[in-house]
Design a protein around this motif. Structure first.
Motif, short mmCIF file in Angstrom:
data_model
loop_
_atom_site.label_atom_id
_atom_site.label_comp_id
_atom_site.label_asym_id
_atom_site.label_seq_id
_atom_site.Cartn_x
_atom_site.Cartn_y
_atom_site.Cartn_z
N GLY A 532 34.60 38.27 40.91
CA GLY A 532 35.08 39.28 40.16
C GLY A 532 35.91 39.19 38.85
N ALA A 535 35.62 41.74 36.13
CA ALA A 535 35.76 43.26 36.32
C ALA A 535 37.33 43.21 36.80
N VAL A 537 38.63 42.46 39.61
CA VAL A 537 38.59 42.68 40.86
C VAL A 537 39.76 42.40 41.55
N ASP A 553 40.50 46.68 42.83
CA ASP A 553 39.39 47.39 43.19
C ASP A 553 38.95 46.69 44.56
N PRO A 555 37.14 48.48 46.88
CA PRO A 555 35.71 48.62 47.18
C PRO A 555 34.64 47.57 46.56
N ALA A 556 35.07 47.22 45.32
CA ALA A 556 34.44 46.04 44.61
C ALA A 556 34.56 44.67 45.58
N ARG A 558 34.89 44.34 48.62
CA ARG A 558 33.73 44.54 49.68
C ARG A 558 32.38 44.22 49.20
N ASP A 559 32.03 44.64 48.11
CA ASP A 559 30.90 44.15 47.66
C ASP A 559 30.66 42.59 47.31
N LEU A 560 31.82 42.07 46.91
CA LEU A 560 31.70 40.75 46.90
C LEU A 560 31.47 39.80 48.11
N ARG A 563 28.16 40.08 49.13
CA ARG A 563 27.13 39.01 48.56
C ARG A 563 27.22 37.74 48.92
#
Length: 654
Positions: A532, A535, A537, A553, A555-556, A558-560, A563
């Motif tokens: 991250g 960005a 994160v 961030d 929400p970002a 969480r995306d990590l 993945r």
């Protein structure tokens, strides 16, 4: 530090890097006499195996412990010197770690008193009080034990996980004798039957040795290795069988006794399945060879026990989670090939611990998911518990200790933690144990042991990531597990702060991360930090010369986590050893020296202990003239040294 709650004092004492706490057993007085008696019998069984773990953790541990205890109880000289105080601390550490190796880091802790001073202490005792083996002289005993105790280069690590080394020959854990890693792996690989979809956990309950050039197993069973302790355990289990709550529980106890008597791993699988089926009993327990973290190859299981009963009110939370297990599985970010089409037999509850034993004492887990057999999980499911009264004791003892003020980035983050952290920490544990460990599947033909020494770290990362990924989900608000869509941020912040920074207080300067749970947390946090980074994160930022974790961030992040969970599940499902090795070695092992030194210095100023454990309550049975139990009471007043010495007198079975 606030450590009292309605007059109950949680903190017992603190020394070295350890703090001893007490835990309450709320609800015990409301149990029926039959249930109290069952808890009493099972608690006795939980204490009878103490010596097994000491011996598993190192072949000289029992004799060293007994020598130290003889000095502690019989020495009549000056006890107020710095060296004698250092001796007391060393003994207390040996008790806490069930041997001479750190319970978490696995490094040998070397005494802060000299070998010459200890020899004076030993020489002052009557030889009849020394724990000499048959035919052994005092000189021979000292010549054997002193290098193990005092020389840092002799048997230096209980569990070595260094990549590229022979993990068996460089580990002091007493699971192998005269055997190389290659020989051990080949020995157990040869036992596996291709195409068998119900394999037992080979090697789980034995020591592998080489005699006259041939490998053989010394099985832990009645009449075999550890037989004298196992026979005491089964004696109490037989009493427990007479007061079981129902036929299902009675069958569980009977099968466990049979396993202890025969050492048959197929019987252990039968026992595990029946234990899974028993979801109606109020009192429950674990007793046996369970977790494999102490074996560098991740096969042989340390002895442990916990006796507990259900916390009915808190269990509603875990029942909500387990009843929605299929929804969570279907919405996992893992590839559909690696998800279970049908989640089976997931049961979960919050429990009140009544006694801790073996590898769960004094340091213990706060959540458990069993059984460990992959095929049983796949076909029959799993049983998960969160240990509510131990979590409560940790939380009560930690209030106001200055930790958050020192390490948390800002007021917004502190407010998040104050408002939500207890809730989200418990919920993450529930998701980890109830769903994370039970999620996903191996592809057909994949060996459950394919990840070898990296298996434990990968499995813990998989369960942690499962919980982290779902914490922010609107489904949790819908199920009333979280109050709003902001709560998850408290766990995200505390998890990243711990994985990137604060868990480093548990690592000695110059050392790498060794323990599987710590490797897992650093792996996740470091991977997320790196991936991250572009960005921003998550960042490590400096303020007033101090490093802090800053999440920009959520929400970002969480995306990590999603993945990484997908990749970890792929590695597990496909048995991709090389990918596991690269991931763990790159992110989970090495320590940033400069950051480590800073964290240690800041933590020292707080005068806190990074590790905590528990003193058990004492159960006393009242009997009538016919020796029948008419009541069982619980007492919380026994001290740490008092308890350890009593256990050594009453439960020394090897």
């Amino acid at each position: 530090m606030k450590e009292k709650d309605n007059g109950f004092v949680y903190t017992v004492e603190q020394f070295a890097d350890l703090q001893l706490l007490r835990y309450r057993v709320p609800g015990f007085d409301e149990l029926s006499l039959r249930q109290k008696t069952l808890v009493y019998y099972l608690s006795q069984a939980a204490l009878e195996g103490r010596d097994i773990l000491f011996d598993q953790n190192g072949k000289y541990n029992l004799q060293i412990r007994r020598l130290l205890e003889a000095v502690y109880t019989d020495y009549e000289g000056e006890r107020t010197t710095d060296e004698f105080r250092a001796f007391e601390v060393y003994l207390k550490r040996v008790w806490f770690s069930n041997g001479i190796y750190h319970h978490y880091a696995c490094d040998k802790f070397v005494p802060d008193f000299s070998e010459g001073y200890f020899r004076q202490l030993v020489d002052s005792l009557d030889e009849s009080r020394l724990p000499l083996e048959e035919g052994e002289t005092k000189e021979a005993m000292c010549g054997k034990l002193f290098p193990v105790m005092f020389d840092p280069s002799v048997m230096s690590k209980r569990v070595n996980q260094a990549d590229g080394e022979d993990l068996v020959q460089t580990s002091a854990a007493n699971y192998y004798e005269g055997v190389t890693q290659q020989e051990a792996e080949a020995f157990y690989a040869a036992q596996k039957e291709p195409g068998n979809d119900k394999p037992v956990m080979f090697g789980m309950n034995s020591r592998l040795v080489k005699e006259n050039g041939r490998l053989k197993e010394e099985v832990w069973k009645a009449g075999g290795m550890y037989g004298s302790a196992i026979e005491k355990i089964t004696g109490w289990l037989e009493k427990a069988e007479t007061v079981a709550e129902n036929d299902s529980q009675r069958k569980v106890i009977r099968l466990l006794i049979e396993f202890y008597q025969t050492g048959d791993l197929h019987t252990f699988d039968e026992y595990s399945i029946e234990w899974l089926k028993d979801t109606e009993s109020h009192v429950d327990f674990v007793n046996g060879f369970i977790e494999s973290y102490g074996d560098p190859l991740g096969m042989k299981a340390s002895w442990e026990s916990i006796v507990n009963f259900k916390d009915l009110e808190a269990t509603r939370r875990t029942e909500t989670i387990s009843s929605n297990a299929q929804w969570f599985e279907d919405h996992s970010p893992a590839d559909v090939r690696f998800r279970k089409e049908k989640v089976t037999g997931v049961s979960a509850k919050v429990i009140t611990a009544a006694i801790l034993g073996g590898d769960l004492y004094p340091s213990t887990a706060i959540g458990i998911n069993l059984p460990n057999s992959n095929w049983i999980r796949s076909v029959h499911g799993s049983k998960s518990v969160t240990i509510g009264n131990l979590i409560d004791a940790y939380n009560k003892a930690a209030r106001g200790n200055g930790f958050r003020e020192e390490f948390v980035y800002g007021e917004d983050e502190k407010a998040l933690l104050d408002k939500y952290a207890d809730l989200t920490d418990n919920l993450h544990t529930d998701l980890h144990e109830c769903l994370g460990h039970g999620s996903g599947k191996l592809l057909p033909g994949v060996d459950p042991d394919a990840l070898k020494a990296y298996g434990s770290t990968v499995e813990e990362a998989r369960a942690d990531l499962f919980g982290l990924y779902f914490l922010p989900d609107a489904k949790l608000v819908e199920l009333k597990l979280t109050p709003d869509t902001e709560a998850y941020k408290a766990e995200y912040y505390s998890y990243m702060m711990n994985g990137l920074m604060t868990q480093l207080v548990r690592i000695e300067p110059g050392c790498n991360v060794e323990e599987a749970h710590m490797r897992n947390r650093q792996l996740i946090a470091r991977w997320a930090l790196e991936h991250g980074a572009s960005a921003r994160v998550v960042e490590l930022v400096k303020r007033d010369g101090k490093t802090y974790v800053k999440i920009n961030d959520y929400p970002a992040l969480r995306d990590l986590f999603g993945r990484l969970l997908a990749e970890i599940q792929r590695i597990k499902s496909e048995g991709d050893f090389e990918a596991a090795r690269v991931l763990v070695e790159k992110y989970g092992v090495r320590v940033d020296k400069e950051l480590h030194e800073e964290v240690l210095a800041r933590y020292r100023r707080l005068h806190l202990a990074p590790y905590k454990g528990f003193v058990n309550p004492v159960y006393r049975a009242t009997t009538d003239s016919e020796n029948k139990i008419v009541d069982v009471s619980v007492d919380y007043t026994e001290g740490y040294a008092e308890q350890m010495l009593r256990y050594s007198r009453e439960y020394s079975n090897l």
